[in-house]
Each structure stands twice: as structure tokens, then as C-alpha cells.
Design a protein around this motif. Sequence first.
Motif, short mmCIF file in Angstrom:
data_model
loop_
_atom_site.label_atom_id
_atom_site.label_comp_id
_atom_site.label_asym_id
_atom_site.label_seq_id
_atom_site.Cartn_x
_atom_site.Cartn_y
_atom_site.Cartn_z
N ILE A 7 1.57 5.97 1.70
CA ILE A 7 3.03 6.12 1.84
C ILE A 7 3.73 5.22 0.80
O ILE A 7 4.69 5.62 0.14
CB ILE A 7 3.48 5.73 3.27
N GLU A 8 3.20 4.02 0.64
CA GLU A 8 3.82 3.10 -0.32
C GLU A 8 3.62 3.56 -1.76
O GLU A 8 4.52 3.39 -2.59
CB GLU A 8 3.31 1.67 -0.10
N LEU A 19 6.28 6.15 -2.26
CA LEU A 19 7.63 5.60 -2.36
C LEU A 19 7.80 4.77 -3.63
O LEU A 19 8.90 4.69 -4.19
CB LEU A 19 7.97 4.79 -1.11
N LYS A 20 6.71 4.20 -4.11
CA LYS A 20 6.78 3.52 -5.41
C LYS A 20 7.23 4.52 -6.48
O LYS A 20 8.13 4.24 -7.28
CB LYS A 20 5.42 2.93 -5.78
N HIS A 38 -0.57 3.90 5.40
CA HIS A 38 0.63 3.27 4.85
C HIS A 38 0.47 2.93 3.37
O HIS A 38 1.45 2.94 2.62
CB HIS A 38 1.00 2.02 5.65
N VAL A 57 10.86 5.53 7.00
CA VAL A 57 9.66 6.32 7.25
C VAL A 57 9.47 6.43 8.76
O VAL A 57 9.25 5.41 9.44
CB VAL A 57 8.42 5.64 6.64
N VAL A 58 9.58 7.64 9.28
CA VAL A 58 9.50 7.82 10.73
C VAL A 58 8.14 8.41 11.10
O VAL A 58 7.80 9.52 10.67
CB VAL A 58 10.63 8.74 11.24
N GLU A 59 7.39 7.64 11.88
CA GLU A 59 6.09 8.11 12.36
C GLU A 59 6.06 8.17 13.88
O GLU A 59 5.22 8.85 14.46
CB GLU A 59 5.00 7.15 11.87
#
Lengths: 171, 171
Positions: free
Chosen positions: B27-28, B31-32, B24, B50-52
Amino acid sequence: MFLEAGLLTRRSVRQFEAGRKIPHSDIEDLLKIAMYAPSGCNRQPWEFVVVEDEKVKEKITEIHPHASFLKDASAAIVVCGDTNQELDENFWVVDTSAAVENLLLAIHGKGLGGCWCAIYPYEDRMKAFQNLLGLPENVKPNALVVVGYPVKTPPQPKDRFKPEKIHYNKW
Amino acid sequence: MFLEAGLLTRRSVRQFEAGRKIPHSDIEDLLKIAMYAPSGCNRQPWEFVVVEDEKVKEKITEIHPHASFLKDASAAIVVCGDTNQELDENFWVVDTSAAVENLLLAIHGKGLGGCWCAIYPYEDRMKAFQNLLGLPENVKPNALVVVGYPVKTPPQPKDRFKPEKIHYNKW
């Protein structure tokens, strides 16, 4: 790492060294990178009008309400989409927006400065640019990108990270 | 130079190491960078789902006709626009498309692989994603970005530079 750093430091530039012109070879480097954007089924429906003529630049500042700083810039690049080339209706907006972002990043990567001035979704601006540049009916202007040599390095963008905009698995 | 190189080497990735999950924190980071895209008057009207969850991923492959390769990917990131936050009607499409491009470049910059699967402009897909993810009426999905660890480094994109798409001063 360098790619990421560039993505985090790009920001709008609106003050340019008056009279300093970007060579066409550099303009083509920038537009090459714009053309490497992804597009629906790789249709690449973009077209670019590079305006350097001072009279046409002046006309642009008359038809766009937020582009007075174009005066000192080297060029205005009008990023358009050809609806005859797009994958499906309105796909040109998506594809050309990705191309504009690539273009702005390329401008930043070259140490130049640029600013995205919206044409789409404003029907009146779209029409005015179509008339001014002689665009065919099927060629729609999305954005005016003003580009030039920045007077100064702009400060870093403020922190835009908002973790509350991230949702896991559902809203 | 490094920024430019990254812009020219990004391409769609559709084969992923099954079962390997992106942390994660990464992921962040991705997305940042998406959130550092430009937007009309800096409104930043984007939202990200976010689909996991494997069951939701499977549902996505049922409602999106070109996303079967999501199966082996780490996550699906649905990039949405909030029409209550956008500058003017339909501006969310432009702003979120720039954010998607930043996201794809960030994925590439991190050595991960991603693919842009269109949701907008297809009304039926938009509705299906809104229902599946429980999006409010004002939150519109633009794109599904499939992301994961690539099985192999994809070959360089073919040359996309088309000088005939560049017009000087007028069409």
C-alpha cells in the motif's frame, strides 16, 4: 516494474533543444496515451490543441506568465475539456487532469521532456487561451503542456514520499 | 516502451479475490508513486485515507452509489486534497486527480486491480465522506480508489484513440 520506475523518475523539463521538432506520428502516440486515461463513465471529454506555429507559441508566452521556456520547445499541447461531453458539471477538470498526467508520463516514456503549466483554475488564463485558439465556449482549457527534446537528462526528483500523509481507516 | 505499454493496458477492475489483503508495505509503495505526481509549484496538497476496516468499508458502500464491489476488495483509498496546502483555489482538484491517475497506474503495475469512483464534484458525497472519515473542513475528498487482487486479468481496453480530438495550432 518498468511502469513503476517510469512513474518515479518523471519530472518537469524546461530546457529543450531549440529547433528540433517532434514528428506528428510521435505527437499522436503521446496523445493516444493521454486518451487512455480513465474518465467519468468513460466519456473521454478531452480535446487537444497542438501548437507548433512560432507566432502562436509566442502569443502563448504573452498570455501565460510561466511559459517563457516554450520558445525552444517543439510544441505546446493545450489539454481542454468539452463541457458538453463531461458526465457532470466540473467533471472535465478531473478527467482532463488524468489525461495530462498520462500525457506527461508518455512524454517521459519516449525520452522527451515536458512541463505542466496551469491554465485552470485561473479564469483570466482560460479566457485568454479560448480567445487565442478560437475555442468554443464549451471547450475549457485545463493545462498547457510544453514538450520537446530535453537538453539534458534531468536529475531524479527529490524523495516525495511522506508517510504522514497516509491515514488508516479515519483521519 | 514498458511505461507506454502499461499506460495503454490499465483499465478499471471491479472484481476482487474476497478476503485477500494487500500488505501495508505494498500500500505504501502505491501511495509513494501517487505522491510522485506533479502538483502546482510542487505543493503536494494530497492526503490519503486507507480504509480496510470492514465496518467502514460497508459504510462507504452506503454513501457512495457506485461502490458495492468494494465488499470483496482489500481496501478503499480515499484521495483527498488539503485546501490549506494548495497553490490557489481549486488547484487541489487538479493535483489530486494527477495523483489518482498515478495511483491507478501503480496498482496496475503491481498486478493489482483498481477502480476510480468519483467523490468530487458531488457535494453530497464529499460531505458524507468528510463526516464518515472525520476529515477536517479543509480536507476535501476527490476520489475513492477501490483496490484489490483481481479475480481475472481484464481484457485490453477498447481502442480509445480518436484523431478527431487533435487540433493543430487552433480549434
